[in-house]
Design an enzyme around this catalytic site. Structure first.
Site, short mmCIF file in Angstrom:
data_model
loop_
_atom_site.label_atom_id
_atom_site.label_comp_id
_atom_site.label_asym_id
_atom_site.label_seq_id
_atom_site.Cartn_x
_atom_site.Cartn_y
_atom_site.Cartn_z
N SER A 127 29.49 13.65 -35.85
CA SER A 127 29.67 12.23 -36.17
C SER A 127 28.41 11.41 -36.28
CB SER A 127 30.62 11.59 -35.15
OG SER A 127 31.94 11.93 -35.45
N TYR A 150 38.88 4.81 -32.06
CA TYR A 150 38.05 5.71 -32.85
C TYR A 150 38.90 6.56 -33.79
CZ TYR A 150 34.03 8.65 -33.90
OH TYR A 150 33.00 9.31 -34.54
N SER A 151 38.59 6.49 -35.07
CA SER A 151 39.34 7.25 -36.07
C SER A 151 38.40 7.76 -37.14
CB SER A 151 40.42 6.36 -36.71
OG SER A 151 41.04 7.04 -37.79
N ASN A 152 38.34 9.07 -37.30
CA ASN A 152 37.51 9.66 -38.34
C ASN A 152 37.95 9.24 -39.73
OD1 ASN A 152 35.67 11.43 -36.77
ND2 ASN A 152 37.58 12.32 -36.08
N GLY A 204 27.47 13.30 -31.81
CA GLY A 204 28.50 13.97 -32.58
C GLY A 204 28.88 15.32 -32.05
#
Length: 396
Positions: A106, A203-205, A347
């Site tokens: 990330s 949190y969301s990809n 990440g």
């Protein structure tokens, strides 16, 4: 944060939160530092930091159970040094290559965000415009309305768009060679209900899949090309790249990355994989020194003008469990035990986890390990140990 794949969903929630602690950023759950170690000395001359880096890497291998660890430390005068510990291959016992390539998970989000924010600076994107302006008709689902979600909310993880990695196939070892298109990731996310935009940090990809689609639409070029032209090449990050379509192997010297189906399970070499499922949320390959240089350049104003950098550093609260970590626009602030905060991201992706930050006195460190904390026998301890390593170096 981490683009945490399937295996993470079977990890207890407390382990996911601890892993967030470990990266000073995160992937699918959150990655930051839970208890940023109360016992760390409260001084910051930096004189003992080089010794502290090696001590922390040795501890990550010996005490936390990571196969290998590597790091780059840069002092306030810009002098940089690389470190390693453990082995680069469990099979052969080969050493970890100095400044070897790793998948940075990330941290990729911050690269994407910088490219998008440069488009903002050029007047081509408005941070407070709705997503619908740039992707008409695309972002709609149960509780998800692209006309009510702003670009800023995407970058800040306050959009309410659900996380696609929460419903990915849980058997990642068997699906590591599958290719997926970004639109498929969005479609997968929209099988879940959303929450009202702006109501909370979550949190969301998927936010960075949508952000990547906006960059492509506005720039009229593939996302990889935009990030390369605007960020990687201007900074001369020679060992950093966005993988080509279908590219599974790392290009240059690297330690092998390992993964286990469950905590403490048999470690398997997972270095070769298709990172398409991570796309703009986490597919970039880099080295500790390149990643360190990127965050230093971001913080010193090389990449963005002061007004935009100030917006990047305008943060919102995350979760109480994350012990003071706050989130801006693809940038996290994490409290240091010696005072002040470290700025960075971090990440996770199967095989590798990275953490680090730029401290208040200009010193910086990037640490990478060759397995996720979730693959170790004690994921929570491993995550805390990685968080402690970053704090200990920046406070030495």
């Amino acid at each position: 944060m981490t683009v945490q794949p399937p295996a993470s969903s079977s990890t207890p929630q407390r382990h996911r939160r601890a892993r967030a602690v470990a990266t000073v950023a995160a992937l699918c759950a959150v990655a930051t530092t839970g208890a940023l170690v109360a016992g760390t000395p409260a001084y910051a001359s930096g004189g003992s930091a080089p010794r502290e880096v090696q001590r922390q890497l040795d501890g990550l291998v010996r005490d936390a159970g990571f196969p290998g660890a590597l790091a780059t430390y840069e002092d306030a005068r810009g002098r940089s040094r690389d470190y390693t510990a453990g082995v680069g291959s469990l099979e052969t016992g080969a050493r970890v290559p100095l400044d070897g390539q790793v998948r940075i998970g990330s941290n990729s989000k911050t690269f994407l965000a910088v490219a998008l924010l440069q488009l903002v600076d050029e007047g081509k994107v408005d941070l407070d415009a709705p997503v619908e302006t740039y992707l008409p008709g695309l972002v709609h689902g149960d509780g998800v309305d692209g006309s009510a979600i702003t670009v800023r909310q995407l970058l800040q993880h306050t959009s309410g768009i659900p996380n696609y990695t929460a419903v990915m196939d849980h058997d990642f070892l068997s699906t590591r060679h599958h290719y997926v298109e970004p639109r498929e990731l969005l479609d997968l996310a929209l099988t879940q209900p959303g929450t009202p935009p702006g109501s909370r940090w979550d949190y969301s990809n998927t936010n960075y899949v949508v952000a990547g689609l906006i960059v492509q639409k506005v720039a009229g070029r593939p996302l990889a090309e935009v990030i390369t032209d605007r960020v990687i090449e201007p900074l001369r990050l020679r060992d950093t790249y966005v993988p080509d379509r279908g590219e599974e192997a790392l290009r240059e010297r690297h330690p092998l990355g390992y993964h286990a189906a469950e905590p403490g399970g048999e470690l398997q070499d997972i270095t070769v994989l298709d990172p398409a499922w991570a796309w703009g949320a986490g597919d970039i390959v880099s080295t500790p020194s390149d990643l360190n240089a990127f965050f230093v350049a971001l913080m010193d104003g090389t990449l963005l003008p002061p007004a935009l950098l100030a917006q990047v550093q305008t943060t919102v609260e995350t979760m109480p469990e994350l012990h003071g970590m706050r989130y801006g626009l693809a940038l996290m602030s994490t409290p240091l035990s010696c005072g002040g905060v470290a700025w960075g991201h971090g990440g996770s992706i199967p095989g590798y986890e990275t953490g680090g930050g730029v401290g208040p006195d200009g010193r910086s460190v990037t640490v990478a390990v060759t397995a996720l904390p979730a693959a170790t026998a004690d994921p929570e301890r491993a995550a805390e140990r990685l968080a402690h390593a970053v704090d200990a170096v920046l406070c030495a």
